[in-house]
Design a protein around this motif. Structure first.
Motif, PDB file in Angstrom:
ATOM      1  N   ARG A   1     -15.825  42.354 -40.033  1.00 37.25           N
ATOM      2  CA  ARG A   1     -15.880  41.604 -41.292  1.00 37.25           C
ATOM      3  C   ARG A   1     -14.490  41.148 -41.721  1.00 37.25           C
ATOM      4  O   ARG A   1     -14.323  40.023 -42.205  1.00 37.25           O
ATOM      5  N   ARG A   2     -13.468  41.993 -41.508  1.00 36.54           N
ATOM      6  CA  ARG A   2     -12.090  41.585 -41.848  1.00 36.54           C
ATOM      7  C   ARG A   2     -11.648  40.427 -40.955  1.00 36.54           C
ATOM      8  O   ARG A   2     -11.027  39.468 -41.434  1.00 36.54           O
ATOM      9  N   ILE A   3     -11.971  40.499 -39.681  1.00 41.49           N
ATOM     10  CA  ILE A   3     -11.643  39.403 -38.757  1.00 41.49           C
ATOM     11  C   ILE A   3     -12.313  38.115 -39.233  1.00 41.49           C
ATOM     12  O   ILE A   3     -11.674  37.059 -39.322  1.00 41.49           O
ATOM     13  N   LEU A   4     -13.584  38.193 -39.561  1.00 41.71           N
ATOM     14  CA  LEU A   4     -14.316  37.008 -40.006  1.00 41.71           C
ATOM     15  C   LEU A   4     -13.761  36.452 -41.313  1.00 41.71           C
ATOM     16  O   LEU A   4     -13.639  35.230 -41.472  1.00 41.71           O
TER      17      LEU A   4
ATOM     18  N   LEU B   1      -5.071  30.864 -37.161  1.00 42.09           N
ATOM     19  CA  LEU B   1      -4.233  32.051 -36.982  1.00 42.09           C
ATOM     20  C   LEU B   1      -4.059  32.343 -35.496  1.00 42.09           C
ATOM     21  O   LEU B   1      -5.018  32.230 -34.723  1.00 42.09           O
ATOM     22  N   THR B   2      -2.867  32.724 -35.114  1.00 42.47           N
ATOM     23  CA  THR B   2      -2.690  33.190 -33.741  1.00 42.47           C
ATOM     24  C   THR B   2      -3.354  34.560 -33.637  1.00 42.47           C
ATOM     25  O   THR B   2      -3.588  35.245 -34.643  1.00 42.47           O
ATOM     26  N   ASN B   3      -3.632  34.986 -32.425  1.00 44.14           N
ATOM     27  CA  ASN B   3      -4.218  36.305 -32.229  1.00 44.14           C
ATOM     28  C   ASN B   3      -3.298  37.384 -32.789  1.00 44.14           C
ATOM     29  O   ASN B   3      -3.758  38.355 -33.394  1.00 44.14           O
ATOM     30  N   GLN B   4      -1.986  37.219 -32.610  1.00 47.09           N
ATOM     31  CA  GLN B   4      -1.029  38.198 -33.131  1.00 47.09           C
ATOM     32  C   GLN B   4      -1.105  38.265 -34.667  1.00 47.09           C
ATOM     33  O   GLN B   4      -1.137  39.353 -35.240  1.00 47.09           O
ATOM     34  N   GLU B   5      -1.133  37.116 -35.326  1.00 40.19           N
ATOM     35  CA  GLU B   5      -1.223  37.093 -36.790  1.00 40.19           C
ATOM     36  C   GLU B   5      -2.524  37.736 -37.263  1.00 40.19           C
ATOM     37  O   GLU B   5      -2.529  38.522 -38.222  1.00 40.19           O
ATOM     38  N   LEU B   6      -3.617  37.410 -36.591  1.00 42.17           N
ATOM     39  CA  LEU B   6      -4.909  37.979 -36.950  1.00 42.17           C
ATOM     40  C   LEU B   6      -4.896  39.489 -36.751  1.00 42.17           C
ATOM     41  O   LEU B   6      -5.320  40.249 -37.632  1.00 42.17           O
TER      42      LEU B   6
ATOM     43  N   LEU C   1      -5.070  45.754 -36.144  1.00 43.61           N
ATOM     44  CA  LEU C   1      -5.340  46.050 -34.739  1.00 43.61           C
ATOM     45  C   LEU C   1      -4.163  45.596 -33.895  1.00 43.61           C
ATOM     46  O   LEU C   1      -3.360  44.782 -34.332  1.00 43.61           O
ATOM     47  N   SER C   2      -4.117  46.074 -32.673  1.00 42.67           N
ATOM     48  CA  SER C   2      -3.163  45.496 -31.723  1.00 42.67           C
ATOM     49  C   SER C   2      -3.823  44.235 -31.147  1.00 42.67           C
ATOM     50  O   SER C   2      -5.038  44.067 -31.236  1.00 42.67           O
TER      51      SER C   2
ATOM     52  N   LEU D   1      -8.400  40.447 -29.834  1.00 48.37           N
ATOM     53  CA  LEU D   1      -8.909  39.320 -29.049  1.00 48.37           C
ATOM     54  C   LEU D   1     -10.280  39.642 -28.458  1.00 48.37           C
ATOM     55  O   LEU D   1     -11.173  38.790 -28.447  1.00 48.37           O
ATOM     56  N   ARG D   2     -10.461  40.876 -27.990  1.00 45.21           N
ATOM     57  CA  ARG D   2     -11.770  41.270 -27.449  1.00 45.21           C
ATOM     58  C   ARG D   2     -12.860  41.150 -28.521  1.00 45.21           C
ATOM     59  O   ARG D   2     -13.954  40.668 -28.253  1.00 45.21           O
ATOM     60  N   ARG D   3     -12.526  41.586 -29.734  1.00 45.75           N
ATOM     61  CA  ARG D   3     -13.506  41.508 -30.819  1.00 45.75           C
ATOM     62  C   ARG D   3     -13.827  40.050 -31.165  1.00 45.75           C
ATOM     63  O   ARG D   3     -14.992  39.699 -31.381  1.00 45.75           O
ATOM     64  N   VAL D   4     -12.808  39.207 -31.232  1.00 48.95           N
ATOM     65  CA  VAL D   4     -13.042  37.791 -31.540  1.00 48.95           C
ATOM     66  C   VAL D   4     -13.920  37.167 -30.460  1.00 48.95           C
ATOM     67  O   VAL D   4     -14.894  36.464 -30.759  1.00 48.95           O
ATOM     68  N   ARG D   5     -13.623  37.425 -29.194  1.00 52.79           N
ATOM     69  CA  ARG D   5     -14.421  36.879 -28.087  1.00 52.79           C
ATOM     70  C   ARG D   5     -15.868  37.380 -28.161  1.00 52.79           C
ATOM     71  O   ARG D   5     -16.807  36.627 -27.899  1.00 52.79           O
TER      72      ARG D   5
END
Length: 160
Positions: free
Chosen positions: A9-12, A21-26, A32-33, A38-42
């Motif tokens: 939910r935080r990612i969304l 956002l870059t993956n690092q910023e997200l 998260l690291s 990235l795995r969660r976004v995918r």
């Protein structure tokens, strides 16, 4: 997909606010690291929770000054008729949203055009040509008091 957890939910929430956002910023924003983020976004993409990414364009900045909300009522609800109506709605470029409704009206569509004259042309040449329409009702928007907003993920019952 299984229920979303707090990190999903935080990612969304973050991606709804800024899909660039870059993956690092997200990862930094959600705690998260980068790799697990990235795995969660995918996973969210693959599961269809995230449908895509797009730019939000200001209609007036591209000379689309008129927004109309149009309700449509069908005379017939036969399967072939409904299919034909929905196909017509999908191919008219000025129709940027179309919703199937319950109640007195069958569809609500949002149309953007550069002028009232263009709306009238669209009405005469395209909307009135849709098969089996029994009524068309148009309301013009004077302004936007709340633009398209992120989904209220915290409002889902049983969720934090």
């Amino acid at each position: 997909m299984n229920a979303l957890d707090d990190i999903d939910r935080r990612i969304l929430r973050e991606l709804q606010q800024d899909g660039r956002l870059t993956n690092q910023e997200l990862a930094d924003r959600v705690g998260l690291s980068p790799s697990p983020c990235l795995r969660r976004v995918r996973h969210l993409e693959k599961a269809g929770v995230i449908e895509g990414y797009r730019a939000v364009v200001a209609p007036k900045a591209v000379d689309l000054a008129i927004t109309a909300f149009v309700r449509l009522r069908l005379a017939s609800h036969e399967g072939a008729t409904v299919d034909a109506v929905e196909e017509r709605l999908r191919v008219i470029p000025q129709i940027v949203e179309a919703h199937l409704l319950a109640g007195d009206w069958d569809y609500l569509v949002r149309i953007v055009t550069p002028s009232f004259e263009e709306y009238e042309r669209l009405l005469r040449e395209h909307l009135r040509a849709i098969p089996s329409l029994s009524a068309i009702d148009t309301t013009f928007a004077f302004g936007v008091t709340k633009p398209v907003s992120p989904l209220p993920l915290d409002a889902v019952p049983g969720r934090a």
